[in-house]
Every structure is written in C-alpha cells, then in structure tokens.
Design an enzyme around this catalytic site. Structure first.
Site, mmCIF file in Angstrom:
data_model
loop_
_atom_site.group_PDB
_atom_site.id
_atom_site.type_symbol
_atom_site.label_atom_id
_atom_site.label_comp_id
_atom_site.label_asym_id
_atom_site.label_seq_id
_atom_site.Cartn_x
_atom_site.Cartn_y
_atom_site.Cartn_z
ATOM 1 N N THR A 129 0.775 -1.199 -0.004
ATOM 2 C CA THR A 129 -0.063 0.045 -0.033
ATOM 3 C C THR A 129 0.767 1.350 -0.034
ATOM 4 O OG1 THR A 129 -1.799 -1.210 1.134
ATOM 5 C CG2 THR A 129 -1.784 1.234 1.221
ATOM 6 N N PRO A 131 0.627 6.068 -0.149
ATOM 7 C CA PRO A 131 -0.450 6.949 0.415
ATOM 8 C C PRO A 131 -1.620 7.313 -1.031
ATOM 9 C CG PRO A 131 1.682 7.560 0.626
ATOM 10 C CD PRO A 131 2.084 6.226 0.009
ATOM 11 N N SER A 135 -6.535 0.495 -2.646
ATOM 12 C CA SER A 135 -7.394 -0.428 -3.471
ATOM 13 C C SER A 135 -6.848 -0.414 -4.910
ATOM 14 C CB SER A 135 -8.868 -0.075 -3.414
ATOM 15 O OG SER A 135 -9.127 -0.236 -1.953
ATOM 16 N N ILE A 160 1.869 0.317 7.000
ATOM 17 C CA ILE A 160 2.546 -0.928 6.810
ATOM 18 C C ILE A 160 2.847 -1.642 8.141
ATOM 19 C CG2 ILE A 160 4.813 -1.982 5.962
ATOM 20 C CD1 ILE A 160 3.124 -0.899 3.622
ATOM 21 N N GLN A 289 -36.640 -11.289 24.807
ATOM 22 C CA GLN A 289 -36.697 -11.727 23.361
ATOM 23 C C GLN A 289 -35.621 -10.615 22.586
ATOM 24 O OE1 GLN A 289 -39.894 -11.256 20.178
ATOM 25 N NE2 GLN A 289 -39.911 -13.419 21.033
ATOM 26 N N GLN A 347 -24.180 -2.953 22.376
ATOM 27 C CA GLN A 347 -25.828 -2.692 22.952
ATOM 28 C C GLN A 347 -26.299 -3.555 23.813
ATOM 29 O OE1 GLN A 347 -26.905 0.081 21.110
ATOM 30 N NE2 GLN A 347 -29.126 -0.319 22.243
ATOM 31 N N LEU A 349 -24.753 -4.687 26.356
ATOM 32 C CA LEU A 349 -23.994 -4.294 27.800
ATOM 33 C C LEU A 349 -24.691 -2.879 28.260
ATOM 34 C CD1 LEU A 349 -22.246 -6.650 27.218
ATOM 35 C CD2 LEU A 349 -20.413 -5.315 28.568
ATOM 36 N N GLU A 374 -6.285 -5.549 3.617
ATOM 37 C CA GLU A 374 -5.911 -6.842 2.677
ATOM 38 C C GLU A 374 -7.118 -6.750 1.731
ATOM 39 O OE1 GLU A 374 -4.172 -10.233 3.089
ATOM 40 O OE2 GLU A 374 -3.435 -10.108 5.543
ATOM 41 N N THR A 376 -10.639 -3.987 0.886
ATOM 42 C CA THR A 376 -11.725 -3.493 1.494
ATOM 43 C C THR A 376 -12.973 -4.356 1.431
ATOM 44 O OG1 THR A 376 -12.446 -2.194 -0.101
ATOM 45 C CG2 THR A 376 -11.004 -1.024 1.562
#
Length: 393
Positions: A129, A131, A135, A160, A289, A347, A349, A374, A376
């Site tokens: 990768t 700057p 992708s 990296i 539920q 949520q 908790l 690795e 998107t």
C-alpha cells in the site's frame, strides 16, 4: 464425504493457541491497547513455542504443518485473545507468503529459514500500500530501476504492519508505470539498516493498537538483483510480480477472516455471559426476546463465517482455485460479522459496553479494520462479482 471433525493434531495446536491467548495475551491486552507499544516479549514467546512458524515448510526449519485449517484455528484463537497482539504475532506471515508465492527455490532456501530459528525471532513487513495506491494497486508510484547488479528503489509505503522495525521487508515497486500491474515487481530488503531505508510516521490507530503500523521511506535503496522475488523474466522459475501479489493475497484472506471470527467470538461470549447475569425487570436480560434474538443472530453468523473460512482453507489444501472468489467471500463476510457482533455486544451491555472498563468497546475498535485491510469490503465484493460473472455457478 465432508467431515467437520478436527484431527487430534489440529485440536492440540488449537488448545496450545487458546491457552497462550488466555494466559499470555488477554492479561496484557488492555495495556498494549492503551500504550500502543509493540509486544516484543509476547511475540518472542509465541515464536519460541512455534506459533509463528508451525505452517512453514519443514525443509526450511518450520513445523511443516501445511494444512490451512490448522492455521485458521490458530489465527482465531490468538485474535480471541487480542487482535492487535495477534497481528503482531502473525504480521510476518504476509511477507513470508510473498516469498513462498513468488520466490525461487534458492530464495526460499535463503530467507525462509531466517524466520524459523526458535532462539532468534525475526519479524517481517510487506510493503504494498502507498499514500495514493490503496485499493488501486496498479497505481503504485514506488519505482525500481536497474543499475548494474542492483535495483534502486524510491518511494513511500503507507500503513505497513511492522514497517521500519522489521528485520526483512518485502517491497512492491514498478519497473514501468505504463504497464500498470504488469510492470510491478517485488524486492526483498534483508537488512533493516540498509542505507536509504527508514521508518516514516508511526500511525496512531483506532484499533489493533498493539500492532506497529508505519510508513516505509525508500530513498535510493540499493537492492541486489538476486533479491528480486521470482527472478528476472526468462529465468526458469520467474514469477511476474502482479501474479505473485495476487497469490499472496489469495492465500492470506482466509486467515484474515479467521482473525475477524476470533474477535466476534470474544464479543459474543462476553455478551452472552453478561446477559445471563444482568437482571432487569426481575429476570436475566437473556430472557428478554430483544436480547435473546441478538445473541441468536451472533451465534449463527459466527458459525456461518467460520464455515466460509474453513471452506476456503479446505479448497487451498486441495489445490482448488477460488473461481467464485471463495477467499474473498470468507474475508468479506467475517469482517462484516465481526463489526456487527461487536456493536451488538456493546448494545447488550448498554452503558457498560461504552466504557473502557469492559472489553467490548475495544473489540469493536479492533473489528473495524477487518472491513478495510487486505482489500476493503467493497473490493471483496468487486472480486466476487467479477468471479461469478465469469464463472457463474
């Protein structure tokens, strides 16, 4: 016949990884998340007992366990302990995968054993990768030009893992920008003190904070010709850089999926126990539920993600090509499940889930990167859609 029963050897390594995660990783996970220090001592302990090298070929000093399912089991357990520390432990697998995918026989004999000495823990980094090239890897700007018996590398690599602190760096660079991916080659820098190689900014991250992430700066770095992975065009074992890079990522995506599953499982297990003990309106909240159905969805999706990862591992072991993007399917689904599961755990908790005293907020921060690195989630969908368009069912 399909058999989901693990072998005794698989169970033993799974047990070893689980005990290591429970005893060595979990007790210090919060500390390394807070400080963002690299967990050198834990990585060395994992290396000493073979958790970093069990899958490397025996002929090079590794454990020789080439069953991909075993690797998935270990990755899940270590990430269950802490995804950041697990990344520090497993980060070297990516450059090793690059060497295995495109290295010549002589290159493998020379460099893989360097990672296998139990008394000398060496770590690696893989620089792909940039700057301006995430992708869209074909837009790599780092250059390599031939000067006699050397290649001279110039450019900057971004985000990296182990960048700058690694003993060995595998770096992708372009020999001819006009050819896109076709002009890309991979080079191995086997000394972190090589003139011109330096670490740029170390990133401060949302999650997986125990893992070291930094820029790699290359300024007229001279790399011997023999360090070009796969050799030169026309050599008997020549592998084009772009083909080797694709093989590398194809092989590692199921492992990324397994790590995401480990995070999801950690959050699910914690939320489940909390729901059994937390009393509201006169009964444990698991009997409500709204909470029970969340936990049911968590359990179902975690199992589904694991099955996708195991299928990809089984296909790799059988030498079956990922014609429908099966590796990408595993990585895509597991990353989404990790994110959804950790958010739902918060949520369940409630307010406690939002504070650092409880680990679920850390797991949510860790989970997010599994929809990004690795490849998107969007890139995985692109890979899958192109594969099914080409091969159909």
């Amino acid at each position: 016949m399909i058999d989901f029963e693990l072998t005794p050897e698989q169970r033993e390594i799974q047990r070893l990884a689980r005990e290591f995660a429970e005893k060595e990783i979990r007790p210090v996970a919060a500390y390394f998340d807070e400080t963002e220090e690299f967990p050198w001592e834990i990585v060395r302990k994992a290396h000493k007992i073979g958790l970093t090298t069990f899958s490397y070929p025996e002929e090079y000093g590794g454990g020789g366990i080439d069953d991909p399912i075993t690797s998935l089991l270990v990755s899940e357990e270590l990430a269950w302990g802490c995804a950041g520390i697990a990344t520090a432990i497993n980060g070297t697998h990516l450059p090793v995968a690059a060497i295995m995918a495109m290295g010549t026989t002589e290159q493998k004999k020379k460099w893989i054993p360097m990672f296998c000495d139990p008394d000398n823990c060496k770590i690696g980094a893989m620089g792909l990768t940039e700057p301006g090239a995430g992708s869209d890897v074909s837009s790599i700007q780092t250059t390599a030009r031939r000067e006699g018996d050397y290649y001279v590398l110039n450019g900057t690599k971004q985000f990296i893992t182990n960048g700058g602190i690694a003993d060995i760096h595998v770096v992708f660079a372009t020999l001819d920008r006009s050819k896109g991916w076709g002009g890309v080659a991979a080079f191995l820098i086997d000394d972190k003190n090589t003139p011109g190689l330096s670490m740029g900014r170390k990133e401060k991250k949302m999650g997986v904070r125990a893992s070291h992430t930094a820029q790699i700066i290359l300024e007229d770095v001279r790399v011997p010709v023999e360090n070009r992975l796969g050799g030169e065009p026309g050599d008997p074992e020549y592998v084009p850089g772009y083909i080797g890079g694709l093989k590398m990522l194809e092989h590692t995506r199921p492992g990324v999926a397994a790590s995401a599953i480990g995070i999801a499982r950690a959050a699910y297990e914690y939320a489940l126990e909390y729901a059994k003990q937390r009393i509201q309106f006169g009964k444990p909240i698991i009997e409500h539920q709204a909470v029970a159905f969340k936990l049911a969805d968590m359990a179902t999706k975690i199992d589904a993600a694991r099955l996708l990862a195991w299928r990809a591992g089984w296909m790799r072991h059988k030498g079956i090509e990922f014609k429908r993007g099966e590796g990408s399917m595993a990585k895509l689904f597991a990353g989404d499940v990790a994110m959804e599961t950790t958010i739902n755990a918060i949520q369940i908790l409630g307010g406690y889930g939002y504070i650092k005293e409880y680990p679920v907020e850390k797991w949510a921060r860790d989970a997010k990167i599994y929809q990004i690195w690795e490849g998107t989630a969007e890139i995985q969908r692109l890979v899958i859609s192109r594969a099914i368009a080409k091969y159909g069912r």
